[in-house]
Every structure is written in C-alpha cells, then in structure tokens.
Scaffold this motif. Sequence first.
Motif, PDB file in Angstrom:
ATOM      1  N   GLN A 234     -12.457 -25.277  80.117  1.00  0.00           N
ATOM      2  CA  GLN A 234     -12.127 -23.869  79.938  1.00  0.00           C
ATOM      3  C   GLN A 234     -11.348 -23.656  78.642  1.00  0.00           C
ATOM      4  O   GLN A 234     -11.504 -22.632  77.968  1.00  0.00           O
ATOM      5  N   ALA A 235     -10.529 -24.633  78.288  1.00  0.00           N
ATOM      6  CA  ALA A 235      -9.759 -24.517  77.050  1.00  0.00           C
ATOM      7  C   ALA A 235     -10.678 -24.421  75.841  1.00  0.00           C
ATOM      8  O   ALA A 235     -10.430 -23.652  74.904  1.00  0.00           O
ATOM      9  N   VAL A 236     -11.749 -25.207  75.852  1.00  0.00           N
ATOM     10  CA  VAL A 236     -12.725 -25.156  74.758  1.00  0.00           C
ATOM     11  C   VAL A 236     -13.408 -23.793  74.725  1.00  0.00           C
ATOM     12  O   VAL A 236     -13.537 -23.152  73.676  1.00  0.00           O
ATOM     13  N   LEU A 237     -13.840 -23.317  75.887  1.00  0.00           N
ATOM     14  CA  LEU A 237     -14.571 -22.053  75.952  1.00  0.00           C
ATOM     15  C   LEU A 237     -13.678 -20.865  75.607  1.00  0.00           C
ATOM     16  O   LEU A 237     -14.133 -19.894  74.990  1.00  0.00           O
ATOM     17  N   PHE A 238     -12.422 -20.922  76.008  1.00  0.00           N
ATOM     18  CA  PHE A 238     -11.514 -19.808  75.725  1.00  0.00           C
ATOM     19  C   PHE A 238     -11.323 -19.585  74.225  1.00  0.00           C
ATOM     20  O   PHE A 238     -10.953 -18.487  73.790  1.00  0.00           O
ATOM     21  N   GLU A 239     -11.551 -20.620  73.436  1.00  0.00           N
ATOM     22  CA  GLU A 239     -11.379 -20.507  71.986  1.00  0.00           C
ATOM     23  C   GLU A 239     -12.665 -20.110  71.278  1.00  0.00           C
ATOM     24  O   GLU A 239     -12.671 -19.942  70.053  1.00  0.00           O
ATOM     25  N   SER A 240     -13.765 -19.945  72.020  1.00  0.00           N
ATOM     26  CA  SER A 240     -15.055 -19.680  71.372  1.00  0.00           C
ATOM     27  C   SER A 240     -15.215 -18.206  71.035  1.00  0.00           C
ATOM     28  O   SER A 240     -14.789 -17.316  71.775  1.00  0.00           O
ATOM     29  N   ALA A 241     -15.880 -17.949  69.921  1.00  0.00           N
ATOM     30  CA  ALA A 241     -16.173 -16.569  69.529  1.00  0.00           C
ATOM     31  C   ALA A 241     -17.150 -15.935  70.499  1.00  0.00           C
ATOM     32  O   ALA A 241     -17.090 -14.727  70.760  1.00  0.00           O
ATOM     33  N   ASP A 242     -18.043 -16.732  71.038  1.00  0.00           N
ATOM     34  CA  ASP A 242     -19.034 -16.207  71.979  1.00  0.00           C
ATOM     35  C   ASP A 242     -18.355 -15.624  73.210  1.00  0.00           C
ATOM     36  O   ASP A 242     -18.700 -14.542  73.687  1.00  0.00           O
ATOM     37  N   LYS A 243     -17.369 -16.326  73.742  1.00  0.00           N
ATOM     38  CA  LYS A 243     -16.629 -15.831  74.913  1.00  0.00           C
ATOM     39  C   LYS A 243     -15.949 -14.507  74.579  1.00  0.00           C
ATOM     40  O   LYS A 243     -16.014 -13.538  75.341  1.00  0.00           O
ATOM     41  N   HIS A 244     -15.311 -14.433  73.420  1.00  0.00           N
ATOM     42  CA  HIS A 244     -14.614 -13.206  73.028  1.00  0.00           C
ATOM     43  C   HIS A 244     -15.594 -12.047  72.885  1.00  0.00           C
ATOM     44  O   HIS A 244     -15.339 -10.937  73.374  1.00  0.00           O
ATOM     45  N   ASP A 245     -16.734 -12.306  72.247  1.00  0.00           N
ATOM     46  CA  ASP A 245     -17.730 -11.246  72.045  1.00  0.00           C
ATOM     47  C   ASP A 245     -18.310 -10.756  73.363  1.00  0.00           C
ATOM     48  O   ASP A 245     -18.490  -9.552  73.571  1.00  0.00           O
ATOM     49  N   ARG A 246     -18.617 -11.674  74.259  1.00  0.00           N
ATOM     50  CA  ARG A 246     -19.214 -11.303  75.544  1.00  0.00           C
ATOM     51  C   ARG A 246     -18.244 -10.478  76.382  1.00  0.00           C
ATOM     52  O   ARG A 246     -18.632  -9.490  77.021  1.00  0.00           O
ATOM     53  N   MET A 247     -16.991 -10.871  76.412  1.00  0.00           N
ATOM     54  CA  MET A 247     -16.005 -10.133  77.198  1.00  0.00           C
ATOM     55  C   MET A 247     -15.702  -8.776  76.577  1.00  0.00           C
ATOM     56  O   MET A 247     -15.464  -7.797  77.291  1.00  0.00           O
ATOM     57  N   THR A 248     -15.751  -8.720  75.246  1.00  0.00           N
ATOM     58  CA  THR A 248     -15.561  -7.427  74.575  1.00  0.00           C
ATOM     59  C   THR A 248     -16.681  -6.469  74.933  1.00  0.00           C
ATOM     60  O   THR A 248     -16.436  -5.291  75.242  1.00  0.00           O
ATOM     61  N   ARG A 249     -17.921  -6.964  74.915  1.00  0.00           N
ATOM     62  CA  ARG A 249     -19.061  -6.112  75.275  1.00  0.00           C
ATOM     63  C   ARG A 249     -18.955  -5.654  76.725  1.00  0.00           C
ATOM     64  O   ARG A 249     -19.261  -4.511  77.055  1.00  0.00           O
ATOM     65  N   PHE A 250     -18.498  -6.554  77.594  1.00  0.00           N
ATOM     66  CA  PHE A 250     -18.332  -6.189  79.008  1.00  0.00           C
ATOM     67  C   PHE A 250     -17.307  -5.060  79.172  1.00  0.00           C
ATOM     68  O   PHE A 250     -17.536  -4.089  79.885  1.00  0.00           O
ATOM     69  N   LEU A 251     -16.175  -5.209  78.508  1.00  0.00           N
ATOM     70  CA  LEU A 251     -15.128  -4.198  78.623  1.00  0.00           C
ATOM     71  C   LEU A 251     -15.559  -2.862  78.020  1.00  0.00           C
ATOM     72  O   LEU A 251     -15.210  -1.784  78.536  1.00  0.00           O
ATOM     73  N   GLU A 252     -16.319  -2.913  76.937  1.00  0.00           N
ATOM     74  CA  GLU A 252     -16.791  -1.683  76.315  1.00  0.00           C
ATOM     75  C   GLU A 252     -17.789  -0.957  77.215  1.00  0.00           C
ATOM     76  O   GLU A 252     -17.784   0.272  77.315  1.00  0.00           O
ATOM     77  N   ARG A 253     -18.656  -1.724  77.898  1.00  0.00           N
ATOM     78  CA  ARG A 253     -19.597  -1.118  78.848  1.00  0.00           C
ATOM     79  C   ARG A 253     -18.843  -0.476  80.009  1.00  0.00           C
ATOM     80  O   ARG A 253     -19.222   0.575  80.519  1.00  0.00           O
ATOM     81  N   LYS A 254     -17.770  -1.131  80.431  1.00  0.00           N
ATOM     82  CA  LYS A 254     -16.996  -0.620  81.562  1.00  0.00           C
ATOM     83  C   LYS A 254     -16.318   0.702  81.243  1.00  0.00           C
ATOM     84  O   LYS A 254     -16.093   1.531  82.129  1.00  0.00           O
ATOM     85  N   LYS A 255     -15.990   0.940  79.959  1.00  0.00           N
ATOM     86  CA  LYS A 255     -15.323   2.169  79.561  1.00  0.00           C
ATOM     87  C   LYS A 255     -16.254   3.372  79.570  1.00  0.00           C
ATOM     88  O   LYS A 255     -15.810   4.508  79.625  1.00  0.00           O
ATOM     89  N   ARG A 256     -17.557   3.113  79.468  1.00  0.00           N
ATOM     90  CA  ARG A 256     -18.521   4.222  79.357  1.00  0.00           C
ATOM     91  C   ARG A 256     -18.661   4.997  80.657  1.00  0.00           C
ATOM     92  O   ARG A 256     -18.475   4.486  81.729  1.00  0.00           O
TER      93      ARG A 256
END
Length: 256
Positions: A234-256
């Motif tokens: 999890q430590a490796v994944l938490f530092e990945s740009a992919d994880k950040h981008d995916r969670m950002t897209r999720f949160l943005e969809r949730k705001k709509r």
Amino acid sequence: MSQYSETHDPETRFETLGVEWREDRVVVELRRPEARNAINAEMIAELHQVCARIEADPKPLLLTGHGTVFAGGADISELRERGRDQALAGINSRLFERLHRLQAPTVAAVDGFALGGGAELSYACDIRIATPTAVFAQPEPGLGIIAGAGACWRLKELVGTSVAKQVLIGGFKLDAEAALRHGLVAEIVPSEELRERAHGLIDRMAASSAMALRMTKMVLDADGVHPLADDLTQAVLFESADKHDRMTRFLERKKR
C-alpha cells in the motif's frame, strides 16, 4: 508450418498455439485439435515463449482451447517415455508455476474437458470461467503416476482438502455445476458466449489500476505474515500518480 499456426506478431510463429498480441491483453488458444489440445513438449516450449513476452511487457492473459475442449491432458505418448530425470526437471510444473507467477491477471476460459495436465494448467490461472460442458478431472493414478504438475497442492487451495481428495484419490470428476459450487470456477456461461464473457472480465480488470492489480495479486500469492506485505504494498501504491488521479476523478464525479 501447421495450418493452425496463427499470430498477430509476424516475428513469432507457433505450431501448437494461436496467439493474439493485443494492446491491452494477450489471447492464447491451445491448438492441437488432432489430440484434443493435449499438452506436449512443443506446446510447453511455446507457452514459455508467451510467458517470457508477458513478463517483459505485463498485460492480462486469456487462455482457452480450440474447439469444444480446453485440454485433454498431457501427451501420454511423451509421458510414457519420460523417466526419473524428466520428472525431477518438472517439465510441466515449472511452466504452470511460471504462468501462475505472471504479474498481470490470468483467466482460463474452459469449454469441455480439462483433464490431467489440462486441468492443472487451468488451476494455475487466477480465475476460471466455464461452459455447461466443462469437466475437470485428474486421471493420472489410473496411468500409474500422480497429478504432478500442481494439482496435489494447488487444487487443495482452490476447493479444499476434502474435495481435492475426492478428485485426486477417488477419481471423481468436477462438472461445471460442481466446479461452480466448490469455487473452482467463477461462473458458467453458454459456450457461444464464453470468450465474450472472458473478454468482459478482462475489460473490468483493464479499467482498474494495472499496478494495483499487480500488487494485489502479489500479496494474495505471498507466503508469510500478510499485514507487513499489505503495508509495504500500500505504501508503494499510495505514492503513485495513478492512485492520485483515480481518486481525484472519483471525488470529482461524486460532486456532480
């Protein structure tokens, strides 16, 4: 050249396999219809080539059989001539373990018989789906040998000790319904829909983070204490740009 050789890669030709090198997956069809797709030394060598390519460029693998059979076992004419040295070399088991250790997910789409080494090949994959005619069986003791390419321990992990003993010692066959009931296969689908459903499964995988799937598979298959493996992964994944981008897209969809 066999009439069944086929690949979308002009640099690689196979005699016992049909291989499609797609952008987001590899599709492999066992092709020895004259022998019910029985696994022989040539097929083993060609599957090693496929594994090497996937190891160099990880992507999901879909494994299936030509026609209405997955694989009718290992080639008995070759097995009969093998001796102690060949058994110790683990000709089939080394390939199946290599397949099992591929970083990307693997799916076996099983139609008809998956017998002996054919069944063990399917056990080495991460997920199996089957048609109503699928049958898994280990007839090796009737030929004077054990199911020596992983069934004696891998099947136990998949279906439990009791069911594994019924198959390996009692000679019971697992038809599609029994395989589904015991968790060996994920679902039963009509034969004409098998590949479409298998590709649909890989589509779902492809929508996820390739790194997250890779790490999940690594932790699932790891021996030892899992909390540490979980934390480090999890430590490796938490530092990945992919994880950040995916969670950002999720949160943005949730705001709509």
